[in-house]
Design a protein around this motif. Sequence first.
Motif, PDB file in Angstrom:
ATOM      1  N   GLY A 195       0.812  -1.203   0.000  1.00 12.21           N
ATOM      2  CA  GLY A 195       0.000   0.000   0.000  1.00 12.21           C
ATOM      3  C   GLY A 195       0.850   1.259   0.000  1.00 12.21           C
ATOM      4  N   LYS A 196       0.171   2.384   0.097  1.00 11.13           N
ATOM      5  CA  LYS A 196       0.871   3.664   0.179  1.00 11.13           C
ATOM      6  C   LYS A 196      -0.007   4.667   0.927  1.00 11.13           C
ATOM      7  N   VAL A 197       0.650   5.680   1.484  1.00  7.24           N
ATOM      8  CA  VAL A 197      -0.061   6.762   2.155  1.00  7.24           C
ATOM      9  C   VAL A 197      -0.022   7.984   1.249  1.00  7.24           C
ATOM     10  N   ARG A 198      -1.170   8.584   1.048  1.00  4.89           N
ATOM     11  CA  ARG A 198      -1.272   9.775   0.203  1.00  4.89           C
ATOM     12  C   ARG A 198      -1.204  11.035   1.047  1.00  4.89           C
ATOM     13  N   ARG A 199      -0.515  12.036   0.534  1.00  2.00           N
ATOM     14  CA  ARG A 199      -0.323  13.283   1.263  1.00  2.00           C
ATOM     15  C   ARG A 199      -1.656  13.940   1.611  1.00  2.00           C
ATOM     16  N   ARG A 200      -2.600  13.887   0.663  1.00  2.66           N
ATOM     17  CA  ARG A 200      -3.876  14.547   0.928  1.00  2.66           C
ATOM     18  C   ARG A 200      -4.617  13.893   2.088  1.00  2.66           C
ATOM     19  N   ASP A 201      -4.451  12.571   2.250  1.00  2.00           N
ATOM     20  CA  ASP A 201      -5.097  11.889   3.369  1.00  2.00           C
ATOM     21  C   ASP A 201      -4.463  12.284   4.695  1.00  2.00           C
ATOM     22  N   LEU A 202      -3.133  12.444   4.692  1.00  2.00           N
ATOM     23  CA  LEU A 202      -2.456  12.924   5.904  1.00  2.00           C
ATOM     24  C   LEU A 202      -2.937  14.324   6.263  1.00  2.00           C
ATOM     25  N   ASP A 203      -3.034  15.187   5.275  1.00  2.00           N
ATOM     26  CA  ASP A 203      -3.497  16.557   5.542  1.00  2.00           C
ATOM     27  C   ASP A 203      -4.916  16.546   6.093  1.00  2.00           C
TER      28      ASP A 203
END
Length: 262
Positions: A122-130
Amino acid sequence: MIRIAHISDLHFGRTAPELLDPLIGALNAAGADLVAVTGDLTQRARDSQFRAARAFLNRLDPPWISVPGNHDVPLDNPWLRLLRPYARYRRHVSADLAPRARIGALTVQGFNTVDPLRWQRGKVRRRDLDQACQAFAEAPGPRLAMAHHPFEQAPGTPKSLMKHAGPSLEALARCGADIVLSGHLHRWRAEPFLTREAGRRVLQVHVGTGLSTRLRGQENDFALLAIEGDQIELTRMVAKEGAFRPASLAVFRKGLAGWTGV
């Protein structure tokens, strides 16, 4: 007190049917304020499997919140996987891939960690962190993140850790995250992990599979979290003799440096 039931990796299409009613009964009897589902509701993201998963969710008495897993995007239809990977998940489960919920003072933020261009990792998206940091900044009480893929894995885990996992965990800790729920590995793990940069122990609750026959040397299970003030009682519920029963209890308390076991 806020009660959260955490289930994962149901894998409809490859389930143990004799566990379906016991799992629903245990979840409905738990007095949970919310059921958190951390992905892999299906085995091959087929409509029939999503319909079975939705029928399961419809039988739950508490409200529920779900994020997709890597099995919830089609493997055997490459064009659909590339162009509309979440079409079936959106149709049957939820149009929101990174949902948010508020239960009393608790804020829950979901992450979509699926990468349709890869099968497992998987991966983490910057927009989800924000989005999570914004939600947690406004949160009056405990802050809980939920994702299919874990942000940390035990040494020797055969599956690859998701992309940007370490920096994303540090970012979540700086944003005030208290708890991270995850699945994917079909193995139980519940302990604080120390974020090196942020210096805070965030509590990791990683459950196995609730219904699947795809076991990894452990029983089918799910977690119950009882959150009150700066304390969490964490119960592992394990399938034994046709029922889900308490198998272990751990207590964690939150201090200035985060969570420690009692």
